[in-house]
Write an enzyme that holds these catalytic residues in place. Structure first.
Site, PDB file in Angstrom:
ATOM      1  N   SER A  51     -24.484   8.548 -31.093  1.00 44.37           N
ATOM      2  CA  SER A  51     -24.626  10.003 -31.118  1.00 44.37           C
ATOM      3  C   SER A  51     -26.029  10.435 -31.548  1.00 44.37           C
ATOM      4  CB  SER A  51     -23.611  10.616 -32.085  1.00 44.37           C
ATOM      5  OG  SER A  51     -22.301  10.238 -31.725  1.00 44.37           O
TER       6      SER A  51
HETATM    7  N1  SAH Z   1     -19.707   6.472 -33.712  1.00 42.30           N
HETATM    8  C1  SAH Z   1     -20.463   5.762 -32.686  1.00 42.30           C
HETATM    9  C2  SAH Z   1     -20.572   6.554 -31.398  1.00 42.30           C
HETATM   10  C3  SAH Z   1     -19.516   6.137 -30.534  1.00 42.30           C
HETATM   11  S1  SAH Z   1     -19.414   6.652 -28.869  1.00 42.30           S
HETATM   12  C4  SAH Z   1     -21.827   5.354 -33.171  1.00 42.30           C
HETATM   13  O1  SAH Z   1     -22.203   5.704 -34.290  1.00 42.30           O
HETATM   14  O2  SAH Z   1     -22.520   4.650 -32.434  1.00 42.30           O
HETATM   15  C5  SAH Z   1     -17.634   6.678 -28.807  1.00 42.30           C
HETATM   16  C6  SAH Z   1     -16.969   5.347 -28.994  1.00 42.30           C
HETATM   17  O3  SAH Z   1     -15.560   5.617 -29.013  1.00 42.30           O
HETATM   18  C7  SAH Z   1     -17.205   4.344 -27.881  1.00 42.30           C
HETATM   19  O4  SAH Z   1     -17.667   3.151 -28.425  1.00 42.30           O
HETATM   20  C8  SAH Z   1     -15.820   4.191 -27.265  1.00 42.30           C
HETATM   21  O5  SAH Z   1     -15.573   2.877 -26.770  1.00 42.30           O
HETATM   22  C9  SAH Z   1     -14.916   4.524 -28.420  1.00 42.30           C
HETATM   23  N2  SAH Z   1     -13.565   4.923 -28.062  1.00 42.30           N
HETATM   24  C10 SAH Z   1     -13.147   5.732 -27.058  1.00 42.30           C
HETATM   25  N3  SAH Z   1     -11.808   5.867 -27.079  1.00 42.30           N
HETATM   26  C11 SAH Z   1     -11.364   5.128 -28.127  1.00 42.30           C
HETATM   27  C12 SAH Z   1     -10.077   4.856 -28.677  1.00 42.30           C
HETATM   28  N4  SAH Z   1      -8.962   5.354 -28.141  1.00 42.30           N
HETATM   29  N5  SAH Z   1      -9.988   4.077 -29.761  1.00 42.30           N
HETATM   30  C13 SAH Z   1     -11.106   3.530 -30.313  1.00 42.30           C
HETATM   31  N6  SAH Z   1     -12.341   3.738 -29.846  1.00 42.30           N
HETATM   32  C14 SAH Z   1     -12.479   4.531 -28.767  1.00 42.30           C
END
Ligand code: SAH
Length: 216
Positions: free
Chosen positions: A62
Site C-alpha cells: 500500500s
Molecule cells: N498489507 C500488505 C498489502 C497487501 S495487498 C502490505 O503491507 O504489503 C492485499 C493482500 O491481501 C494481498 O497479498 C492478497 O493476496 C491478500 N488477500 C486477498 N484476499 C485475502 C484473503 N481472503 N485472505 C488473506 N489474504 C488475502
C-alpha cells in the site's frame, strides 16, 4: 548501499505528517521500518515514493499514506492484540508490530506469505505470526482482537470480523466494489452494538475468499 534513511524521513515528513497524521507512535514506526526491504530489489529506489508498488502475484504494497491512515485509525497504545488480513509484503505487519503487543496476519497466497516471513525475520519482526489461509473468516482461535485491519477491498463487512472484535475494539476495512472503496472504521461499542465511520476513499486489490469476492 544507498542511504534509505534520508528517503524514509522525507516520506514521513512529506506524505504522512504534512497530510495531517498526528499519532506520534505511527510516525515513529514509519521512520523505523525499512520499507525498501519489503519490495523487490529493482523497485527499492521507488519504495519511499507516494504510491503503492507491485509485489508480485498481482498484489501491491500500500501507499505509505494509506498505511499511516489505517494505522492511526486503530488508535493503538501498545498493549493490543491485532489481526491483519492480507500480509502481502509484510510491511504493514511490521508497522503494526511496533504499535501493538501481539500481531497476527493472514495471507491467502503462499509465496507472498513465505517472502514476508523471511523479510520480517531479517528485519527483527519475528513476533509477527503469519498463517496462510482465506482470511475472510478471521482467525477464530486467536480472537478476540482489540483491532482488525483489512488491507484488501471487501464487497461488505464479513460477519466473522465483527464477531471476533473485542468490545471497544476497532476494525478498519475498505468496503466497495472491485476497484474503488471507502475506508470504514467500525467500533464495537457493546456486545451487539457497533458504530461506523467513513474515513476516506481508497483503491485496494480485492479481498478474495469465501465471504468476499471470487477469484477472477
Ligand atoms: N498489507 C500488505 C498489502 C497487501 S495487498 C502490505 O503491507 O504489503 C492485499 C493482500 O491481501 C494481498 O497479498 C492478497 O493476496 C491478500 N488477500 C486477498 N484476499 C485475502 C484473503 N481472503 N485472505 C488473506 N489474504 C488475502
Amino acid at each position: 548501499m544507498r542511504d534509505f534513511s534520508i528517503a524514509r524521513r522525507r516520506m514521513v515528513e512529506g506524505q504522512v505528517i504534512a497530510r495531517g497524521i498526528t499519532d506520534q507512535r505511527v510516525i515513529d514506526a514509519m521512520l523505523k521500518v525499512p520499507r525498501h526491504k519489503f519490495v523487490e530489489e529493482a523497485l527499492q529506489s521507488q519504495a519511499y515514493q507516494d504510491a503503492p508498488l507491485p509485489i508480485g502475484e498481482r498484489q501491491t504494497i500500500s501507499q505509505p499514506y494509506m498505511v499511516a491512515v489505517m494505522s492511526q485509525s486503530l488508535a493503538l497504545s501498545g498493549s493490543e492484540t491485532v489481526l491483519e488480513i492480507g500480509t502481502g509484503s509484510g510491511y504493514q505487519a511490521a508497522v503494526l508490530a511496533l504499535l501493538a503487543d501481539r500481531v497476527f496476519s493472514l495471507e491467502r497466497i503462499p509465496s507472498l506469505a513465505r517472502r514476508a516471513r523471511k523479510v520480517l525475520d531479517e528485519c527483527g519482526f519475528s513476533k509477527v505470526n503469519i498463517r496462510v489461509a482465506d482470511g475472510t473468516r478471521g482467525w477464530q482461535e486467536m480472537a478476540p482482537f482489540d483491532a482488525i485491519m483489512v488491507t484488501a477491498g471487501a464487497p461488505e463487512v464479513p460477519q466473522d470480523y465483527l464477531d471476533q472484535l473485542a468490545v471497544g475494539g476497532r476494525l478498519v476495512i475498505p468496503v466497495g466494489d472491485r476497484t474503488s472503496q471507502v475506508l470504514m472504521r467500525i467500533t464495537r461499542t457493546g456486545a451487539r452494538e457497533y458504530e461506523d465511520e467513513r474515513i476516506l476513499g481508497c483503491r485496494f486489490v480485492p479481498l478474495v475468499g469465501s465471504c468476499a469476492w471470487q477469484e477472477e
